[in-house]
Design a protein around this motif. Sequence first.
Motif, PDB file in Angstrom:
ATOM      1  N   UNK A   1       0.830  -1.215   0.000  1.00 18.87           N
ATOM      2  CA  UNK A   1       0.000   0.000   0.000  1.00 18.87           C
ATOM      3  C   UNK A   1       0.858   1.255   0.000  1.00 18.87           C
ATOM      4  N   UNK A   2       1.914   1.273   0.807  1.00 19.34           N
ATOM      5  CA  UNK A   2       2.856   2.386   0.843  1.00 19.34           C
ATOM      6  C   UNK A   2       4.249   1.823   0.603  1.00 19.34           C
ATOM      7  N   UNK A   3       4.915   2.277  -0.442  1.00 15.57           N
ATOM      8  CA  UNK A   3       6.269   1.790  -0.705  1.00 15.57           C
ATOM      9  C   UNK A   3       7.009   2.792  -1.564  1.00 15.57           C
ATOM     10  N   UNK A   4       8.274   3.008  -1.212  1.00 15.93           N
ATOM     11  CA  UNK A   4       9.107   3.917  -1.989  1.00 15.93           C
ATOM     12  C   UNK A   4      10.130   3.164  -2.824  1.00 15.93           C
ATOM     13  N   UNK A   5       9.993   1.848  -2.862  1.00 17.65           N
ATOM     14  CA  UNK A   5      10.934   1.042  -3.645  1.00 17.65           C
ATOM     15  C   UNK A   5      10.701   1.252  -5.131  1.00 17.65           C
ATOM     16  N   UNK A   6      11.756   1.170  -5.884  1.00 16.17           N
ATOM     17  CA  UNK A   6      11.664   1.398  -7.331  1.00 16.17           C
ATOM     18  C   UNK A   6      10.795   0.352  -8.006  1.00 16.17           C
ATOM     19  N   UNK A   7      10.752  -0.881  -7.455  1.00 16.30           N
ATOM     20  CA  UNK A   7       9.979  -1.941  -8.092  1.00 16.30           C
ATOM     21  C   UNK A   7       8.540  -2.009  -7.567  1.00 16.30           C
ATOM     22  N   UNK A   8       8.155  -1.079  -6.711  1.00 14.81           N
ATOM     23  CA  UNK A   8       6.785  -1.055  -6.192  1.00 14.81           C
ATOM     24  C   UNK A   8       5.842  -0.507  -7.254  1.00 14.81           C
ATOM     25  N   UNK A   9       4.562  -0.871  -7.181  1.00 17.92           N
ATOM     26  CA  UNK A   9       3.590  -0.303  -8.125  1.00 17.92           C
ATOM     27  C   UNK A   9       3.568   1.219  -8.032  1.00 17.92           C
ATOM     28  N   UNK A  10       3.245   1.857  -9.134  1.00 16.30           N
ATOM     29  CA  UNK A  10       3.243   3.312  -9.171  1.00 16.30           C
ATOM     30  C   UNK A  10       2.310   3.894  -8.114  1.00 16.30           C
ATOM     31  N   UNK A  11       1.148   3.274  -7.946  1.00 13.49           N
ATOM     32  CA  UNK A  11       0.201   3.822  -6.972  1.00 13.49           C
ATOM     33  C   UNK A  11       0.756   3.743  -5.550  1.00 13.49           C
ATOM     34  N   UNK A  12       1.557   2.719  -5.246  1.00 18.52           N
ATOM     35  CA  UNK A  12       2.145   2.594  -3.913  1.00 18.52           C
ATOM     36  C   UNK A  12       3.187   3.677  -3.677  1.00 18.52           C
ATOM     37  N   UNK A  13       3.955   3.996  -4.710  1.00 17.40           N
ATOM     38  CA  UNK A  13       4.964   5.051  -4.568  1.00 17.40           C
ATOM     39  C   UNK A  13       4.296   6.417  -4.418  1.00 17.40           C
ATOM     40  N   UNK A  14       3.220   6.625  -5.154  1.00 17.88           N
ATOM     41  CA  UNK A  14       2.477   7.881  -5.010  1.00 17.88           C
ATOM     42  C   UNK A  14       1.868   7.993  -3.615  1.00 17.88           C
ATOM     43  N   UNK A  15       1.280   6.898  -3.134  1.00 13.35           N
ATOM     44  CA  UNK A  15       0.665   6.909  -1.813  1.00 13.35           C
ATOM     45  C   UNK A  15       1.715   7.146  -0.727  1.00 13.35           C
ATOM     46  N   UNK A  16       2.895   6.578  -0.911  1.00 13.59           N
ATOM     47  CA  UNK A  16       3.989   6.790   0.038  1.00 13.59           C
ATOM     48  C   UNK A  16       4.355   8.269   0.095  1.00 13.59           C
ATOM     49  N   UNK A  17       4.446   8.895  -1.056  1.00 14.22           N
ATOM     50  CA  UNK A  17       4.782  10.318  -1.115  1.00 14.22           C
ATOM     51  C   UNK A  17       3.720  11.151  -0.402  1.00 14.22           C
ATOM     52  N   UNK A  18       2.446  10.876  -0.687  1.00 16.96           N
ATOM     53  CA  UNK A  18       1.357  11.636  -0.066  1.00 16.96           C
ATOM     54  C   UNK A  18       1.388  11.452   1.444  1.00 16.96           C
ATOM     55  N   UNK A  19       1.522  10.221   1.881  1.00 15.01           N
ATOM     56  CA  UNK A  19       1.528   9.925   3.316  1.00 15.01           C
ATOM     57  C   UNK A  19       2.679  10.636   4.030  1.00 15.01           C
ATOM     58  N   UNK A  20       3.860  10.590   3.444  1.00 13.66           N
ATOM     59  CA  UNK A  20       5.019  11.217   4.072  1.00 13.66           C
ATOM     60  C   UNK A  20       4.847  12.720   4.177  1.00 13.66           C
ATOM     61  N   UNK A  21       4.306  13.335   3.140  1.00  9.20           N
ATOM     62  CA  UNK A  21       4.128  14.788   3.159  1.00  9.20           C
ATOM     63  C   UNK A  21       3.063  15.215   4.168  1.00  9.20           C
ATOM     64  N   UNK A  22       1.986  14.438   4.270  1.00  6.38           N
ATOM     65  CA  UNK A  22       0.938  14.762   5.246  1.00  6.38           C
ATOM     66  C   UNK A  22       1.479  14.620   6.663  1.00  6.38           C
ATOM     67  N   UNK A  23       2.212  13.544   6.901  1.00  9.68           N
ATOM     68  CA  UNK A  23       2.785  13.334   8.232  1.00  9.68           C
ATOM     69  C   UNK A  23       3.816  14.406   8.566  1.00  9.68           C
ATOM     70  N   UNK A  24       4.580  14.819   7.573  1.00 16.21           N
ATOM     71  CA  UNK A  24       5.574  15.869   7.799  1.00 16.21           C
ATOM     72  C   UNK A  24       4.888  17.187   8.179  1.00 16.21           C
ATOM     73  N   UNK A  25       3.772  17.481   7.519  1.00 13.50           N
ATOM     74  CA  UNK A  25       3.029  18.697   7.852  1.00 13.50           C
ATOM     75  C   UNK A  25       2.464  18.610   9.264  1.00 13.50           C
ATOM     76  N   UNK A  26       1.987  17.432   9.645  1.00 10.83           N
ATOM     77  CA  UNK A  26       1.491  17.250  10.999  1.00 10.83           C
ATOM     78  C   UNK A  26       2.567  17.464  12.047  1.00 10.83           C
ATOM     79  N   UNK A  27       3.749  16.950  11.774  1.00 11.08           N
ATOM     80  CA  UNK A  27       4.854  17.133  12.725  1.00 11.08           C
ATOM     81  C   UNK A  27       5.284  18.597  12.793  1.00 11.08           C
TER      82      UNK A  27
END
Length: 376
Positions: free
Chosen positions: A23-49
């Motif tokens: 569901x969330x992965x930044x690996x190069x071999x991960x599905x595109x949607x997982x890499x996008x979701x990872x980016x969104x999740x990290x940015x939202x969490x960073x804003x929260x912090x």
Amino acid sequence: MSDSPVKPSEETAQAVQLAQSVRFSNRADAPEHARKAHYVRQEIMREGERLRARYPVLQRKYESALSALVMASCLSAMVLTGYAYVMGGLPGWAAFVINAVLASIIHELEHDLIHWMYFRKTPWAHHLMLALGLIARPTTVRPWVRRSAHLNHHQNSGQEEDIEERAITNGQPWSLLRLLMLADLPFAIAMHTLAQPGWRQKIWYVGYVGGALFPLGILSWGMWYLFLGFHFVDAVFAPQWSATWLQVMSVVNVAVVVWVAPNILRTFCLNFLSSNMHYFGDVQRGNLIQETQVLDAWFLFPLQLFSFNVGKTHGIHHFVVREPFWIRQLTMKRAHQVMREAGVRFNDFQAFRRANRWALDTGQGDRGTGAPAVNS
């Protein structure tokens, strides 16, 4: 590899496990949607912090205390609003509107409690908060019952197994029937009961839902129908009511104005937005980009008001589950920026015509993750 057939239940469980793992992965071999979701999740969490660093009161160690403060404040305000109405200091329409807004805030608290965000290490306080939330919002199922359905919703969002969203008409073609099911829970239960395949299933379904609503749900909806029936008969036939009936109805009238009707309005607004911001039926399992859209058009303001911005913030919750509702409100601007970059749709009102299907052309069953050309 074994050639033995996999049972449907086992196959589904394996699919869920696989989807959750990527569901969330930044690996190069991960599905595109997982890499996008990872980016969104990290940015939202960073804003929260960032917000927690700027405003120490928002730090996680204070979250349970803040939730209790919000609950106490909303409950007190609801009681004071009801008292002001009874004493003649507040018109009925104002009491109705104020308590609908306050109940929508309490719903957000209950939703977070369902995810065990508050008082996780103090069970008695956790369950007391759930009980208080149910008292403030009597027209819904008990939260202890709802918990399993809601957690299942996060595992199987957009799939046939997503019983929580299907229960509020997600995936059904739009019609007057669907609108009535969103507005009237007992009517929706009746329609779902009729859809059960046999008498045993029908009886089981009524028993299960009735048990989930007992006792406050049955009491509050009973009051609502009594209120409607009494005033209809009074307006059309003008009978001579007994003093006992008038005394009973004076209590029912107050309860409906300050307690029952605000929650019926709140539930309709919440379910309307939720059932239409979730995609259903052709969603790729585990693909967070496809699970929800953001509904933030200006003309949805009345619905947002009585659901505490669920159309704008619930999609954020799918990416970062364990953030309190007040953090979702505060990170909304940044969250929407990165969600849009990742291809999450905004104001895809054509989904109303597609029965909430993701594919823009339902005949082709396209399951891509690219952002469509939709209004924003």
